[in-house]
Motif scaffolding. Sequence first.
Motif, PDB file in Angstrom:
ATOM      1  N   GLU A  43       3.519  -0.242  12.210  1.00 58.74           N
ATOM      2  CA  GLU A  43       2.150  -0.316  11.695  1.00 58.74           C
ATOM      3  C   GLU A  43       1.482  -1.635  12.087  1.00 58.74           C
ATOM      4  OE1 GLU A  43      -1.180   1.185   9.430  1.00 58.74           O
ATOM      5  OE2 GLU A  43       0.540   2.034  10.496  1.00 58.74           O
ATOM      6  N   PRO A  88       3.057   5.961   4.728  1.00 58.11           N
ATOM      7  CA  PRO A  88       2.452   7.059   5.487  1.00 58.11           C
ATOM      8  C   PRO A  88       2.778   8.415   4.863  1.00 58.11           C
ATOM      9  CG  PRO A  88       3.597   5.507   6.935  1.00 58.11           C
ATOM     10  CD  PRO A  88       3.965   5.136   5.544  1.00 58.11           C
ATOM     11  N   LYS A  89       1.911   9.376   5.086  1.00 59.55           N
ATOM     12  CA  LYS A  89       2.146  10.717   4.535  1.00 59.55           C
ATOM     13  C   LYS A  89       3.451  11.268   5.092  1.00 59.55           C
ATOM     14  CE  LYS A  89      -2.704  11.897   3.803  1.00 59.55           C
ATOM     15  NZ  LYS A  89      -2.578  11.745   2.347  1.00 59.55           N
ATOM     16  N   GLY A  90       4.200  11.895   4.216  1.00 59.95           N
ATOM     17  CA  GLY A  90       5.481  12.451   4.600  1.00 59.95           C
ATOM     18  C   GLY A  90       6.640  11.483   4.441  1.00 59.95           C
ATOM     19  N   ARG A  91       6.361  10.225   4.063  1.00 60.56           N
ATOM     20  CA  ARG A  91       7.420   9.243   3.864  1.00 60.56           C
ATOM     21  C   ARG A  91       7.406   8.765   2.413  1.00 60.56           C
ATOM     22  NH1 ARG A  91       9.666   7.716   8.843  1.00 60.56           N
ATOM     23  NH2 ARG A  91      11.265   6.829   7.476  1.00 60.56           N
ATOM     24  N   SER A 109       0.834  -1.205   0.000  1.00 66.00           N
ATOM     25  CA  SER A 109       0.000   0.000   0.000  1.00 66.00           C
ATOM     26  C   SER A 109       0.866   1.251   0.000  1.00 66.00           C
ATOM     27  CB  SER A 109      -0.922  -0.019   1.222  1.00 66.00           C
ATOM     28  OG  SER A 109      -0.155   0.115   2.412  1.00 66.00           O
ATOM     29  N   SER A 110       0.234   2.392  -0.049  1.00 66.58           N
ATOM     30  CA  SER A 110       0.979   3.652  -0.027  1.00 66.58           C
ATOM     31  C   SER A 110       1.591   3.868   1.348  1.00 66.58           C
ATOM     32  CB  SER A 110       0.040   4.820  -0.349  1.00 66.58           C
ATOM     33  OG  SER A 110      -0.524   4.657  -1.641  1.00 66.58           O
ATOM     34  N   ARG A 153       8.667   5.936   1.204  1.00 66.33           N
ATOM     35  CA  ARG A 153       8.442   4.499   1.062  1.00 66.33           C
ATOM     36  C   ARG A 153       8.390   3.851   2.440  1.00 66.33           C
ATOM     37  NH1 ARG A 153      13.451   5.966  -0.315  1.00 66.33           N
ATOM     38  NH2 ARG A 153      12.747   6.271  -2.458  1.00 66.33           N
ATOM     39  N   TRP A 154       7.885   2.627   2.460  1.00 69.41           N
ATOM     40  CA  TRP A 154       7.867   1.860   3.696  1.00 69.41           C
ATOM     41  C   TRP A 154       9.287   1.427   4.059  1.00 69.41           C
ATOM     42  CZ3 TRP A 154       3.891   1.634   6.864  1.00 69.41           C
ATOM     43  CH2 TRP A 154       2.592   1.763   6.368  1.00 69.41           C
TER      44      TRP A 154
END
Length: 377
Positions: free
Chosen positions: A119, A105-108, A102-103, A110-111
């Motif tokens: 998470e 988190p905002k501001g990052r 999935s996408s 990539r995972w």
Amino acid sequence: MNVRYLVTLAAEEKSELEALVSGGTERVRHVKRAQILLATHAGVTDEQIARSVRVGASTVYRVKRRFVEGGVEHALHERQRPGASRKLTGKQEALLVATACSSPPKGRARWTLQLLADELVRLTEHEELSRETVRRRLEESELKPWQQRMWCIPKVDAEYVARMEDVLELYAEPPDAKRPVVCFDETPTQLIGEVRTPLPAMPGKPRRYDYEYQRNGTANLFVFLDVHRPWRHVEVSDQRTAKDFAAQMRALVDVHYPEAETIRVVLDNLSTHSPGALYEAFPPQEARRILKKLEFHFVPKHASWLNMVEIEIGVLNRQCLDRRIANKATLKREVARWERMRNKERARVRWRFTVEGARTKLGRAYPQAQAAAAAAA
């Protein structure tokens, strides 16, 4: 009391063990156990066996005991050791895969392993998860979300869901020899030759090879994997045209599964993977004959991870192809040896992701759930 176990081999068992010892493809510990059984059957003492095979006397005793208690197979192959229990359940591993695809988190951008671990702690009852646990589970699924070239699910729509559940239900079915399920895919490989002869390994020095190499073209590998039994087959070809695909489907029907009534084939959406390819390659009557025994099941677009054979291709790359192979003849020989070894070891892909898991973990992405969420908003 130290029980004395007597080993008396039937003629068939003796022939099987002799073939194993002379074959040269089994693991060393299996060969040594076979040598122990053959020597004991011949009347050699435990002490002499221990010296000749270079094992301890206790090993000789255990192999004889296992044979008496469970036969040749039990004596040669120990049960898999349980080890530590897995930190994540099957459902939680499916959730990890879905999260990694999935996408971020905002501001990052990539995972990362730490982000995924945090998470999973938020989404499950775990109080903490290590980065190493996350890394191992992702490695099993061939996922590396920190790499830019990775691409996963762009959109889960009704067509995606339908194809995903169709394939997952096939995987969950009990084995049926008359209606086998076979995963199919192809992968290219480069033919790389050495410019200078590598230097062999020596005590204190690893094997050394020159940085310069010679490119000798490419080859293609067609790979089959049976979902419900430990069988795979790899065919080396020059290219992967529609006619090449058609030839592989005819071999699947006539050579590999001649007794099957219907062969369910799981494959991706490559343009050559179509019934029309057989009409390009064969006369209409022959194409129709082959297609009447085939049933194609396509994974969703951009979801090749749902094709079980992708995992087997990853194993093939790591165990056999991760080196310089100079020409097609060598490639054929090495791949055939790898295939025989994997089939002889009865290696299997243990698939855990199910329809129920998909509905539980990806439920919000299903079309009706998305529509309900949009209406509520």
